[in-house]
Design a protein around this motif. Sequence first.
Motif, PDB file in Angstrom:
ATOM      1  N   ALA A  37      21.503  13.344  19.212  1.00  0.00           N
ATOM      2  CA  ALA A  37      21.362  11.833  18.999  1.00  0.00           C
ATOM      3  C   ALA A  37      19.829  11.631  19.734  1.00  0.00           C
ATOM      4  O   ALA A  37      19.064  10.797  19.265  1.00  0.00           O
ATOM      5  N   HIS A  38      19.818  12.034  21.023  1.00  0.00           N
ATOM      6  CA  HIS A  38      18.636  11.870  22.165  1.00  0.00           C
ATOM      7  C   HIS A  38      17.561  12.444  21.385  1.00  0.00           C
ATOM      8  O   HIS A  38      16.425  11.772  21.399  1.00  0.00           O
ATOM      9  N   ASP A  39      17.572  13.821  20.779  1.00  0.00           N
ATOM     10  CA  ASP A  39      16.357  14.262  20.120  1.00  0.00           C
ATOM     11  C   ASP A  39      15.999  13.414  18.893  1.00  0.00           C
ATOM     12  O   ASP A  39      14.749  13.325  18.842  1.00  0.00           O
ATOM     13  N   LEU A  40      17.042  12.877  18.207  1.00  0.00           N
ATOM     14  CA  LEU A  40      16.545  11.910  17.244  1.00  0.00           C
ATOM     15  C   LEU A  40      15.648  10.703  17.421  1.00  0.00           C
ATOM     16  O   LEU A  40      15.006  10.386  16.863  1.00  0.00           O
ATOM     17  N   GLY A  41      16.335  10.164  18.503  1.00  0.00           N
ATOM     18  CA  GLY A  41      15.617   9.061  19.504  1.00  0.00           C
ATOM     19  C   GLY A  41      14.229   9.224  19.885  1.00  0.00           C
ATOM     20  O   GLY A  41      13.396   8.572  19.401  1.00  0.00           O
ATOM     21  N   GLN A  42      13.977  10.414  20.170  1.00  0.00           N
ATOM     22  CA  GLN A  42      12.898  11.218  20.816  1.00  0.00           C
ATOM     23  C   GLN A  42      11.703  11.440  19.361  1.00  0.00           C
ATOM     24  O   GLN A  42      10.458  10.914  19.692  1.00  0.00           O
ATOM     25  N   HIS A  43      12.398  11.943  18.436  1.00  0.00           N
ATOM     26  CA  HIS A  43      11.534  12.534  17.437  1.00  0.00           C
ATOM     27  C   HIS A  43      11.494  11.723  16.090  1.00  0.00           C
ATOM     28  O   HIS A  43      10.639  11.633  15.457  1.00  0.00           O
ATOM     29  N   GLY A  44      12.227  10.859  16.015  1.00  0.00           N
ATOM     30  CA  GLY A  44      12.056   9.845  14.869  1.00  0.00           C
ATOM     31  C   GLY A  44      12.833  10.461  13.651  1.00  0.00           C
ATOM     32  O   GLY A  44      13.475  11.287  13.720  1.00  0.00           O
ATOM     33  N   PRO A  45      12.287   9.650  12.631  1.00  0.00           N
ATOM     34  CA  PRO A  45      12.921   9.846  11.093  1.00  0.00           C
ATOM     35  C   PRO A  45      12.859  11.483  10.669  1.00  0.00           C
ATOM     36  O   PRO A  45      13.533  11.919   9.882  1.00  0.00           O
ATOM     37  N   GLU A  46      11.592  11.945  11.009  1.00  0.00           N
ATOM     38  CA  GLU A  46      11.337  13.225  10.730  1.00  0.00           C
ATOM     39  C   GLU A  46      12.158  14.356  11.114  1.00  0.00           C
ATOM     40  O   GLU A  46      12.849  15.203  10.267  1.00  0.00           O
ATOM     41  N   TYR A  47      12.692  14.137  12.573  1.00  0.00           N
ATOM     42  CA  TYR A  47      13.519  14.775  12.822  1.00  0.00           C
ATOM     43  C   TYR A  47      15.081  14.711  12.008  1.00  0.00           C
ATOM     44  O   TYR A  47      15.753  15.768  11.832  1.00  0.00           O
ATOM     45  N   LEU A  48      15.256  13.563  11.748  1.00  0.00           N
ATOM     46  CA  LEU A  48      16.523  13.400  11.007  1.00  0.00           C
ATOM     47  C   LEU A  48      16.625  14.171   9.842  1.00  0.00           C
ATOM     48  O   LEU A  48      17.600  14.880   9.431  1.00  0.00           O
ATOM     49  N   LYS A  49      15.446  14.292   9.026  1.00  0.00           N
ATOM     50  CA  LYS A  49      15.530  15.148   7.951  1.00  0.00           C
ATOM     51  C   LYS A  49      15.967  16.469   7.904  1.00  0.00           C
ATOM     52  O   LYS A  49      16.440  17.083   7.259  1.00  0.00           O
TER      53      LYS A  49
END
Length: 139
Positions: A37-49
């Motif tokens: 979740a932290h990484d998601l916050g750092q990298h944004g929507p691209e990381y989520l995909k």
Amino acid sequence: RFWVPLDSGMAATPELKALEKAVEDTIESIWKCMTQAHDLGQHGPEYLKQSQSSLKENLDELISKVVKVDTTSRKVDDLVPVEVIHRSDRGQNPDEVTQKYLEDVLLKNSEARARILGAHSLEESLKTHLQMWEQTEDT
């Protein structure tokens, strides 16, 4: 490690050891989810995909481990007083809360024992006086 292991001097039952292991696994799973979740916050929507399936797997794993903690904890006979849990949840040291709870229980136990002994003493005194009264009536 974020948990306190069982005291090696304590006679831990297999159920308690299994519960400790289940809690350890759950904490590690929480850590994985938090990191992701932290990484998601750092990298944004691209990381989520890119990591959506991995995040779903980690969350599913976390849920299964929480369920395992629940089922394993039901096998442990050790009961923790609700008051200790409430005070610990409010940020008090669990060891100090448990010590205070134990002291309170011991005090109440000694008070109850004193009342019982007092009641027995009163009963014996009343029996003695009743017998003396009955003897004086008979004469």
